[in-house]
Design an enzyme around this catalytic site. Sequence first.
Site, PDB file in Angstrom:
ATOM      1  N   PHE A   1       0.817  -1.215   0.000  1.00  0.00           N
ATOM      2  CA  PHE A   1       0.000   0.000   0.000  1.00  0.00           C
ATOM      3  C   PHE A   1       0.852   1.267   0.000  1.00  0.00           C
ATOM      4  CE2 PHE A   1      -2.364   2.933   3.080  1.00  0.00           C
ATOM      5  CZ  PHE A   1      -2.907   3.694   2.061  1.00  0.00           C
ATOM      6  N   ILE A   2       1.616   1.489   1.070  1.00  0.00           N
ATOM      7  CA  ILE A   2       2.401   2.725   1.157  1.00  0.00           C
ATOM      8  C   ILE A   2       3.544   2.704   0.150  1.00  0.00           C
ATOM      9  CG2 ILE A   2       3.788   4.198   2.654  1.00  0.00           C
ATOM     10  CD1 ILE A   2       2.204   3.096   5.036  1.00  0.00           C
TER      11      ILE A   2
ATOM     12  N   ASP B   1      12.931 -11.069  -1.576  1.00  0.00           N
ATOM     13  CA  ASP B   1      12.674 -10.928  -0.146  1.00  0.00           C
ATOM     14  C   ASP B   1      13.836 -10.221   0.536  1.00  0.00           C
ATOM     15  OD1 ASP B   1      12.236 -11.645   2.719  1.00  0.00           O
ATOM     16  OD2 ASP B   1      10.703 -12.975   1.892  1.00  0.00           O
TER      17      ASP B   1
ATOM     18  N   TYR C   1       4.855  -6.566  16.918  1.00  0.00           N
ATOM     19  CA  TYR C   1       5.053  -5.672  15.772  1.00  0.00           C
ATOM     20  C   TYR C   1       5.708  -4.366  16.218  1.00  0.00           C
ATOM     21  CZ  TYR C   1       3.922  -2.416  11.997  1.00  0.00           C
ATOM     22  OH  TYR C   1       4.003  -1.462  11.014  1.00  0.00           O
TER      23      TYR C   1
ATOM     24  N   ILE D   1     -17.586  -2.743  15.024  1.00  0.00           N
ATOM     25  CA  ILE D   1     -16.537  -2.160  15.870  1.00  0.00           C
ATOM     26  C   ILE D   1     -16.065  -3.218  16.856  1.00  0.00           C
ATOM     27  CG2 ILE D   1     -16.101  -0.491  17.715  1.00  0.00           C
ATOM     28  CD1 ILE D   1     -17.969   1.438  16.289  1.00  0.00           C
TER      29      ILE D   1
END
Length: 328
Positions: free
Chosen positions: A11-12, A66, A154, A210
């Site tokens: 995405f980014i 990779d 993460y 949510i």
Amino acid sequence: MRILVTGGAGFIGGHLAEAFLDDGHDVTVLDNLEPFYAEGIKRHTLDVHREVAEGRAVDYQFVEGDVRDPETVEALVADADVVVHQAAQAGVRESVDNPRKVTDINVDGTVNLLEASKEADVDRVILASSSSVYGKPQSLPYEEDHPTEPVSPYGVTKLTQEHMARVYTELHGLPTVCLRYFTVYGPRMRPNMAISNFVSRCVNGEPPVIYGDGQQTRDFTYVADVVDANRTLLESDAADGDVLNIGSSDNISIQKLAETVRDQLAPELEIEYESAREADAEHTHASVEKAGEVIGYEPSRTIAEGVGEFIEWYQANREWYEPLVRES
């Protein structure tokens, strides 16, 4: 200049590679096309890159590989002037389920990249970090000197990346900059994010869901603002050896976000709630004062404005994007 974008099909990274090509730079994208989310979105991104490169008559290369492979990394870094490191195993919850994998990719892969960059004497390495390094807030908005006590594997890997980058700058004189992104969103975003999920469900007449009570707050950053910050750092040494927050300087509750999307697309729907997910941050909110002072960073959109733009983009691209979102 020749720019290596790791994770450039994501995405980014995909938006960064597209912008650099459009600016007239030669770009190499390294990506392993990991199916963390629909590979079709990444393939679409690569098609966009090729179209832009053809239109601008610049050199574009895509390498399926990779960052955990030192030989591949060394070969590509050797030809680069600047390295923009976006490759990572994303996902807080994924890191809880598989901490070894996230450490292998995010830490060992980054060391491979820094080592190769040191040997190649590149002009600069720009690394994607995350607001996840902060953990539980002692004060908001987060300033860069706020204590870093991440609450997920993460976040730990992203903080380790930052320290590795700092050490390579201090020991070897390698120019590095770490950008702490705050929940980036926009066209081609990951399907499993709150905004894309809410929009997809509402467009299809399904209530937004949510996780938790909805009082969690987030600082959402429009992807174009991330692109602008990285563009500046291609040429500027003002932030070498430092970390900068890249956010919107705004925040919104998940409840309000769901209501904003619901009210625009399907006001008749009732919001549903499920159990909160472990390791999710309770609140995020960026101070971008330092980024403004150092590189002239200024967010271009409020969250409400950016969400409205994403909804318009989603509706215009629904034919190809929605099936991939729905399958994820």
